[in-house]
Design an enzyme around this catalytic site. Sequence first.
Site, PDB file in Angstrom:
ATOM      1  CG  ASP A   8     -27.915 -13.991   2.512  1.00  0.00           C
ATOM      2  OD1 ASP A   8     -27.204 -14.960   2.200  1.00  0.00           O
ATOM      3  OD2 ASP A   8     -28.308 -13.771   3.673  1.00  0.00           O
ATOM      4  CD  GLU A  68     -23.582 -15.791   1.444  1.00  0.00           C
ATOM      5  OE1 GLU A  68     -23.308 -16.675   2.284  1.00  0.00           O
ATOM      6  OE2 GLU A  68     -24.043 -14.670   1.739  1.00  0.00           O
ATOM      7  CG  ASP A 140     -31.317 -12.962   6.304  1.00  0.00           C
ATOM      8  OD1 ASP A 140     -30.440 -13.823   6.173  1.00  0.00           O
ATOM      9  OD2 ASP A 140     -32.192 -13.003   7.192  1.00  0.00           O
TER      10      ASP A 140
END
Length: 173
Positions: A8, A68, A140
């Site tokens: 992420d 992501e 996260d």
Amino acid sequence: MALILGIDPGSRKTGYGIINVNGNQHDYVSSGVIRLPVEQELPERIKVLIQSLAEIIETHCPQQVAIEQVFMAKNAGSALKLGQARGAAIAACVAQHLEVAEYSARQIKQAVVGSGAADKEQVQHMVKVLLKLPAMPQEDAADALGAAICHAHTQASLINLAGVSRVRRGRLR
């Protein structure tokens, strides 16, 4: 059996999570947050990010990576910095000869929670449940673990569609 590294990305902190996938079984391996020195300029932060990811890859030897995708934020400057951090993360993985799969936040939430409109707390909770974690992972890190879970589900779906009978060490048989 495959180790999947989920990422992420962020320009201030980047979450990572590693899961071991064996058939339909997802086992937690490691996760955390790479905190980038906000007092330093972006090039120095990117250097720290690349070095940290290289260390994680060397330690755990993942076979696959899921990251992501960038979404357009209200602030274009923030989106550009995020894009640069994301590019650095991809480059760190590709430099280690790893293929990188990209998923939108909506796809990750759909795979983990069942709704592409889920909030962060729902993602954290479902990651905890799916990986049988004793406590809620950091935000996260949960997003990164979610990316890895999303990739595992996508790979399993593709294998089922192809009608492949077995997968061994990430290879179709």
